[in-house]
Write a protein that holds these residues in place. Structure first.
Motif, PDB file in Angstrom:
ATOM      1  N   LEU A   1      -0.071  -9.812   4.242  1.00  0.00           N
ATOM      2  CA  LEU A   1       0.098  -9.121   5.525  1.00  0.00           C
ATOM      3  C   LEU A   1      -1.121  -8.298   5.939  1.00  0.00           C
ATOM      4  O   LEU A   1      -1.170  -7.767   7.044  1.00  0.00           O
ATOM      5  N   ASP A   2      -2.065  -8.125   5.028  1.00  0.00           N
ATOM      6  CA  ASP A   2      -3.228  -7.292   5.369  1.00  0.00           C
ATOM      7  C   ASP A   2      -4.518  -7.957   4.884  1.00  0.00           C
ATOM      8  O   ASP A   2      -5.195  -7.442   3.996  1.00  0.00           O
TER       9      ASP A   2
ATOM     10  N   ALA B   1       3.216   3.207   8.294  1.00  0.00           N
ATOM     11  CA  ALA B   1       3.283   1.774   8.613  1.00  0.00           C
ATOM     12  C   ALA B   1       3.815   0.953   7.426  1.00  0.00           C
ATOM     13  O   ALA B   1       4.786   0.198   7.584  1.00  0.00           O
ATOM     14  N   PRO B   2       3.230   1.092   6.230  1.00  0.00           N
ATOM     15  CA  PRO B   2       3.762   0.299   5.111  1.00  0.00           C
ATOM     16  C   PRO B   2       5.213   0.629   4.788  1.00  0.00           C
ATOM     17  O   PRO B   2       5.967  -0.267   4.387  1.00  0.00           O
TER      18      PRO B   2
ATOM     19  N   ASN C   1       1.336  -6.631   0.956  1.00  0.00           N
ATOM     20  CA  ASN C   1       0.859  -5.787   2.052  1.00  0.00           C
ATOM     21  C   ASN C   1      -0.100  -4.725   1.511  1.00  0.00           C
ATOM     22  O   ASN C   1       0.171  -3.535   1.549  1.00  0.00           O
TER      23      ASN C   1
ATOM     24  N   GLN D   1       2.433  -2.210  17.048  1.00  0.00           N
ATOM     25  CA  GLN D   1       2.502  -3.316  16.093  1.00  0.00           C
ATOM     26  C   GLN D   1       3.981  -3.397  15.700  1.00  0.00           C
ATOM     27  O   GLN D   1       4.552  -2.403  15.233  1.00  0.00           O
TER      28      GLN D   1
ATOM     29  N   ILE E   1       7.352  -1.304   7.226  1.00  0.00           N
ATOM     30  CA  ILE E   1       7.381  -2.735   6.878  1.00  0.00           C
ATOM     31  C   ILE E   1       8.311  -2.950   5.677  1.00  0.00           C
ATOM     32  O   ILE E   1       9.172  -3.839   5.682  1.00  0.00           O
TER      33      ILE E   1
ATOM     34  N   ARG F   1     -10.423  -3.423  13.352  1.00  0.00           N
ATOM     35  CA  ARG F   1     -10.218  -2.594  14.552  1.00  0.00           C
ATOM     36  C   ARG F   1     -11.551  -2.008  15.005  1.00  0.00           C
ATOM     37  O   ARG F   1     -11.872  -2.005  16.189  1.00  0.00           O
TER      38      ARG F   1
ATOM     39  N   LEU G   1       2.566   6.393   3.551  1.00  0.00           N
ATOM     40  CA  LEU G   1       2.045   6.127   4.900  1.00  0.00           C
ATOM     41  C   LEU G   1       3.165   5.492   5.737  1.00  0.00           C
ATOM     42  O   LEU G   1       3.975   4.713   5.220  1.00  0.00           O
TER      43      LEU G   1
ATOM     44  N   SER H   1       0.873  -1.171   0.000  1.00  0.00           N
ATOM     45  CA  SER H   1       0.000   0.000   0.000  1.00  0.00           C
ATOM     46  C   SER H   1       0.917   1.230   0.000  1.00  0.00           C
ATOM     47  O   SER H   1       2.139   1.113   0.134  1.00  0.00           O
TER      48      SER H   1
ATOM     49  N   TRP I   1      -6.514   7.371   6.940  1.00  0.00           N
ATOM     50  CA  TRP I   1      -5.218   7.056   7.555  1.00  0.00           C
ATOM     51  C   TRP I   1      -4.305   8.281   7.632  1.00  0.00           C
ATOM     52  O   TRP I   1      -3.281   8.242   8.287  1.00  0.00           O
TER      53      TRP I   1
ATOM     54  N   ASP J   1      -0.586   1.690  16.038  1.00  0.00           N
ATOM     55  CA  ASP J   1       0.592   1.416  15.178  1.00  0.00           C
ATOM     56  C   ASP J   1       1.887   1.479  15.972  1.00  0.00           C
ATOM     57  O   ASP J   1       2.714   0.604  15.863  1.00  0.00           O
TER      58      ASP J   1
ATOM     59  N   ASN K   1      -5.154   4.875  13.675  1.00  0.00           N
ATOM     60  CA  ASN K   1      -3.693   4.881  13.463  1.00  0.00           C
ATOM     61  C   ASN K   1      -3.069   6.160  14.015  1.00  0.00           C
ATOM     62  O   ASN K   1      -3.766   7.152  14.296  1.00  0.00           O
TER      63      ASN K   1
ATOM     64  N   PHE L   1       6.334  -3.686  13.456  1.00  0.00           N
ATOM     65  CA  PHE L   1       6.484  -3.701  11.993  1.00  0.00           C
ATOM     66  C   PHE L   1       7.817  -4.290  11.549  1.00  0.00           C
ATOM     67  O   PHE L   1       7.889  -4.986  10.543  1.00  0.00           O
TER      68      PHE L   1
ATOM     69  N   SER M   1      -8.128  -4.320   7.764  1.00  0.00           N
ATOM     70  CA  SER M   1      -7.671  -4.141   9.139  1.00  0.00           C
ATOM     71  C   SER M   1      -8.393  -2.973   9.811  1.00  0.00           C
ATOM     72  O   SER M   1      -8.634  -3.018  11.018  1.00  0.00           O
TER      73      SER M   1
HETATM   74  C1  IPT Z   1      -1.894  -0.504   8.609  1.00  0.00           C
HETATM   75  C2  IPT Z   1      -1.618   0.653   9.545  1.00  0.00           C
HETATM   76  O1  IPT Z   1      -2.035   0.319  10.831  1.00  0.00           O
HETATM   77  C3  IPT Z   1      -2.319   1.902   9.087  1.00  0.00           C
HETATM   78  O2  IPT Z   1      -1.840   2.975   9.842  1.00  0.00           O
HETATM   79  C4  IPT Z   1      -2.123   2.171   7.598  1.00  0.00           C
HETATM   80  O3  IPT Z   1      -0.798   2.622   7.394  1.00  0.00           O
HETATM   81  C5  IPT Z   1      -2.399   0.917   6.800  1.00  0.00           C
HETATM   82  O4  IPT Z   1      -1.602  -0.164   7.267  1.00  0.00           O
HETATM   83  C6  IPT Z   1      -2.116   1.113   5.320  1.00  0.00           C
HETATM   84  O5  IPT Z   1      -2.710   0.099   4.609  1.00  0.00           O
HETATM   85  S1  IPT Z   1      -0.855  -1.844   9.115  1.00  0.00           S
HETATM   86  C7  IPT Z   1      -1.226  -3.154   8.027  1.00  0.00           C
HETATM   87  C8  IPT Z   1      -0.161  -4.205   8.135  1.00  0.00           C
HETATM   88  C9  IPT Z   1      -2.549  -3.749   8.410  1.00  0.00           C
END
Ligand code: IPT
Length: 270
Positions: A87-88, A14-15, A64, A230, A18, A136, A12, A8, A159, A213, A185, A232, A132
């Motif tokens: 992963l998602d 988080a991605p 992801n 999380q 990762i 949540r 952002l 993704s 997000w 996050d 997030n 990452f 996800s």
């Molecule tokens: C998820 C994050 O929690 C969120 O903040 C946002 O960045 C999102 O990814 C983007 O798709 S984490 C993901 C591994 C579920």
């Protein structure tokens, strides 16, 4: 060897964290990673990106991008013998996955606020197109309901911090404003904290904010953010290790790993 990472938006946090962990762990094993970031993340966009990675002869794929069960299953089938790890996705998708426990994360946030005596809790969810984000939200609602509560306001952002700012204004404009906000997030929580400051509400004195996050910057917010951690880096590393193990063995059974999350209590709640 070469792995493909379908991700993704890397703008952002988080991605991108990762992807960074995936790249570093792969490099340690002398493995190359081709990153693909589809502009449009619908089933079509993802399929095209996967086909493109397969055409580049990747040995394994990490995905992801939030995918519904059927979409993930279709991508898995498309890859044929090439192993794919998602992963998602939800636990109900019949594919290999390594995902964080969204239900646990949601419950930890609610329990923390209840312990501090907050009853008027508002929810700021992520985009409803994201698996996800939906997990949540339903975890929060279930945990509140078990305590006989319903949310004091509910909005959905995309997000980004900008959406947290916009939706935060809506939540705080209510006649009976919330005592606390659970945010899906940390980036959106950044926008919410800004709204509180603009409205003259002290965090955590007048309102508590919980993020989700625990990305690298969250300890540096003002105030430092209480959030759901999380891991990452661990997720990125383990994904690469999982794929490499798969490539050197003959196990083909579907494997699902659920990673636990933790609450990190900092200074945005009291
Ligand atoms: C998820 C994050 O929690 C969120 O903040 C946002 O960045 C999102 O990814 C983007 O798709 S984490 C993901 C591994 C579920």
């Amino acid at each position: 060897r070469t792995l493909g990472l379908l991700t993704s938006d890397l703008a952002l946090h988080a991605p991108s964290q990762i992807a960074s962990a995936v790249k570093s762990r792969a490099a340690q094993s002398g493995v190359n990673v081709i990153i693909s970031m589809p502009e449009v993340q619908d089933a079509r966009g993802c399929t095209a990106a996967v086909q493109d990675l397969l055409a580049q002869r990747v040995d394994g794929l990490l995905v992801n991008v939030p995918l519904d069960d059927e979409q993930a299953e279709a991508v898995s089938a498309l890859a044929g013998p090439v192993p794919v790890l998602f992963l998602d996705v939800s636990e109900t998708a019949a594919v290999n996955s390594l995902i964080f426990d969204a239900d646990q994360g949601a419950r930890l946030g609610v329990a923390h606020l209840l312990e501090q005596g907050h009853l008027r809790i508002a929810l700021l969810g992520g985009p409803q197109s994201s698996v996800s984000a939906r997990a949540r939200m339903s975890g929060w609602l279930a945990a509140l309901e078990e305590s006989g509560l319903s949310p004091c306001g509910c909005e959905y952002g995309d997000w980004s911090a900008a959406s947290g700012y916009e939706k935060g204004h809506l939540l705080l404009a209510a006649d009976t404003p919330p005592q606390a906000i659970l945010v899906a997030n940390d980036q959106m929580a950044l926008g919410v904290i800004r709204v509180c400051a603009e409205r003259g509400l002290t965090v955590p004195g007048q309102i508590s904010v919980v993020g989700y996050d625990d990305t690298a910057d969250s300890a540096w917010y003002s105030p430092p953010l209480t959030t759901i951690h999380q891991a990452f880096k661990t997720a990125g590393e383990r994904s690469v290790e999982w794929l490499l193990a798969r490539l050197s063995g003959d196990d083909t059974a579907v494997r699902q790993t659920l990673l636990p999350v933790t609450l990190v209590e900092r200074a945005s709640t009291s």
